[in-house]
Design a protein around this motif. Structure first.
Motif, mmCIF file in Angstrom:
data_model
loop_
_atom_site.group_PDB
_atom_site.id
_atom_site.type_symbol
_atom_site.label_atom_id
_atom_site.label_comp_id
_atom_site.label_asym_id
_atom_site.label_seq_id
_atom_site.Cartn_x
_atom_site.Cartn_y
_atom_site.Cartn_z
ATOM 1 N N GLU A 1 0.819 -1.212 0.000
ATOM 2 C CA GLU A 1 0.000 0.000 0.000
ATOM 3 C C GLU A 1 0.852 1.261 0.000
ATOM 4 O O GLU A 1 0.338 2.357 0.212
ATOM 5 C CB GLU A 1 -0.954 0.001 1.199
ATOM 6 C CG GLU A 1 -2.042 -1.045 1.096
ATOM 7 C CD GLU A 1 -3.236 -0.764 2.006
ATOM 8 O OE1 GLU A 1 -3.160 0.184 2.816
ATOM 9 O OE2 GLU A 1 -4.235 -1.487 1.902
ATOM 10 N N PRO B 1 2.465 4.525 -1.226
ATOM 11 C CA PRO B 1 2.074 5.445 -2.314
ATOM 12 C C PRO B 1 3.115 5.463 -3.422
ATOM 13 O O PRO B 1 4.320 5.373 -3.166
ATOM 14 C CB PRO B 1 2.008 6.812 -1.618
ATOM 15 C CG PRO B 1 1.859 6.504 -0.160
ATOM 16 C CD PRO B 1 2.609 5.231 0.069
ATOM 17 N N GLU C 1 -0.832 7.126 -6.355
ATOM 18 C CA GLU C 1 -1.654 5.921 -6.297
ATOM 19 C C GLU C 1 -1.369 5.113 -5.036
ATOM 20 O O GLU C 1 -0.221 4.967 -4.613
ATOM 21 C CB GLU C 1 -1.343 5.074 -7.530
ATOM 22 C CG GLU C 1 -1.776 3.630 -7.457
ATOM 23 C CD GLU C 1 -0.943 2.766 -8.378
ATOM 24 O OE1 GLU C 1 0.203 2.424 -7.990
ATOM 25 O OE2 GLU C 1 -1.405 2.439 -9.472
ATOM 26 N N ILE C 2 -2.437 4.580 -4.429
ATOM 27 C CA ILE C 2 -2.323 3.588 -3.366
ATOM 28 C C ILE C 2 -3.141 2.378 -3.781
ATOM 29 O O ILE C 2 -4.309 2.512 -4.176
ATOM 30 C CB ILE C 2 -2.835 4.133 -2.012
ATOM 31 C CG1 ILE C 2 -1.928 5.266 -1.515
ATOM 32 C CG2 ILE C 2 -2.880 3.009 -0.971
ATOM 33 C CD1 ILE C 2 -2.427 5.916 -0.227
ATOM 34 N N ASP D 1 -5.107 -0.629 -2.602
ATOM 35 C CA ASP D 1 -5.719 -1.106 -1.360
ATOM 36 C C ASP D 1 -5.555 -2.629 -1.242
ATOM 37 O O ASP D 1 -5.839 -3.370 -2.188
ATOM 38 C CB ASP D 1 -7.203 -0.743 -1.338
ATOM 39 C CG ASP D 1 -7.805 -0.928 0.042
ATOM 40 O OD1 ASP D 1 -7.908 0.064 0.777
ATOM 41 O OD2 ASP D 1 -8.177 -2.075 0.387
ATOM 42 N N THR E 1 -10.178 9.163 -1.898
ATOM 43 C CA THR E 1 -8.913 9.874 -1.729
ATOM 44 C C THR E 1 -8.567 9.959 -0.249
ATOM 45 O O THR E 1 -9.429 9.782 0.620
ATOM 46 C CB THR E 1 -8.986 11.298 -2.306
ATOM 47 O OG1 THR E 1 -10.013 12.019 -1.624
ATOM 48 C CG2 THR E 1 -9.289 11.257 -3.795
ATOM 49 N N GLU E 2 -7.304 10.239 0.013
ATOM 50 C CA GLU E 2 -6.865 10.457 1.379
ATOM 51 C C GLU E 2 -5.694 11.422 1.381
ATOM 52 O O GLU E 2 -4.988 11.555 0.375
ATOM 53 C CB GLU E 2 -6.482 9.150 2.054
ATOM 54 C CG GLU E 2 -5.402 8.374 1.353
ATOM 55 C CD GLU E 2 -5.291 6.967 1.924
ATOM 56 O OE1 GLU E 2 -4.340 6.737 2.715
ATOM 57 O OE2 GLU E 2 -6.131 6.110 1.583
ATOM 58 N N TYR F 1 -4.818 8.721 -4.273
ATOM 59 C CA TYR F 1 -6.015 8.072 -4.791
ATOM 60 C C TYR F 1 -5.902 6.572 -4.532
ATOM 61 O O TYR F 1 -4.936 5.940 -4.948
ATOM 62 C CB TYR F 1 -6.155 8.339 -6.288
ATOM 63 C CG TYR F 1 -6.378 9.791 -6.616
ATOM 64 C CD1 TYR F 1 -7.651 10.269 -6.933
ATOM 65 C CD2 TYR F 1 -5.326 10.698 -6.593
ATOM 66 C CE1 TYR F 1 -7.866 11.611 -7.222
ATOM 67 C CE2 TYR F 1 -5.530 12.045 -6.881
ATOM 68 C CZ TYR F 1 -6.798 12.492 -7.195
ATOM 69 O OH TYR F 1 -7.002 13.821 -7.478
ATOM 70 N N ARG F 2 -6.906 6.025 -3.855
ATOM 71 C CA ARG F 2 -6.872 4.613 -3.475
ATOM 72 C C ARG F 2 -7.729 3.793 -4.442
ATOM 73 O O ARG F 2 -8.870 4.164 -4.749
ATOM 74 C CB ARG F 2 -7.373 4.458 -2.031
ATOM 75 C CG ARG F 2 -7.284 3.030 -1.491
ATOM 76 C CD ARG F 2 -7.665 2.993 -0.018
ATOM 77 N NE ARG F 2 -6.606 3.548 0.828
ATOM 78 C CZ ARG F 2 -5.631 2.824 1.369
ATOM 79 N NH1 ARG F 2 -5.563 1.516 1.144
ATOM 80 N NH2 ARG F 2 -4.729 3.399 2.130
#
Length: 212
Positions: A36, A38, A64-65, A67, A146-147, A156-157
């Motif tokens: 996970e 980034p 990008e992440i 999940d 998003t986080e 953005y996940r």
């Protein structure tokens, strides 16, 4: 020159083999292939529905992440004796994925290489550290939200489906196209990565992924 490996059906990211775990007699290679952490990407036009849901425009860089929660990473293809390819060529199979699982939000697999001349040559090159790079192909299946990262950047996940794993001669540029490098993101601030992506500068990371 670094190869651009953007394809309409998948995204790529690379890791390096941890040579200490290689089983030479059984031709098996344990690898870590996803996490996970980034990573910088650039929208090339792939997965338009997912990217539209994320609000990311074509050509724009984004963080990008992937999940790794249950239900958000699809390993079905890899679990069905998934393909271990040469240079992401679907017609050039070197071996199979014997085991794959998510452990502590890290994707881990065991690759077994075949006995034909090319597969044996590739295995020897990987075991001897001559060809250490492993790359995994995957696709987005859903945008999850998003986080905000600790430095204030927005990530953005995505939920994903893992498609195949490959032996590659050289890692792709992590700051352009769709290449992905967790090492580069560990060693550089997101501000630096973003500036490199926007400027088109290129750099070659080199590190094992097994300590993520």
């Amino acid at each position: 020159a670094l190869k651009q490996m953007a394809r309409a059906d998948r995204i790529f990211r690379f890791t390096e083999i941890a040579r200490s775990g290689i089983d030479r007699s059984g031709r098996r290679i344990p690898i870590s292939f996803s996490s996970e952490y980034p990573a910088m990407q650039r929208h090339t036009g792939a997965f338009p529905e997912v990217m539209q849901a994320a609000g990311i425009k074509i050509g724009a860089p984004y963080i990008e992440i992937l999940d790794h929660s249950p239900g958000n990473v699809d390993l079905s293809l890899l679990k069905n004796r998934g393909a271990f390819l040469d240079e992401h060529d679907d017609k050039d199979q070197l071996g199979v994925v014997e085991d794959v699982e998510i452990v502590d939000k890290v994707g881990r697999a065991v690759i077994r290489v075949g006995t034909d001349d090319k597969a044996v040559r590739r295995f020897t090159q990987m075991a001897d550290g001559i060809r250490p790079h492993i790359s995994v192909g995957y696709k987005y299946t859903r945008f999850l939200g998003t986080e905000t990262l600790p430095n204030g950047r927005t990530a953005y996940r995505f939920a994903t489906k893992m498609l195949e794993i490959s032996s590659v001669a050289a890692p792709n540029d992590p700051t352009v196209g769709v290449a992905r490098s967790d090492y580069f993101m560990r060693q550089n601030s997101l501000e630096t990565v973003l500036q490199l992506a926007l400027s088109g500068s290129r750099t070659q990371p080199n590190d094992e992924f097994s300590d993520v």
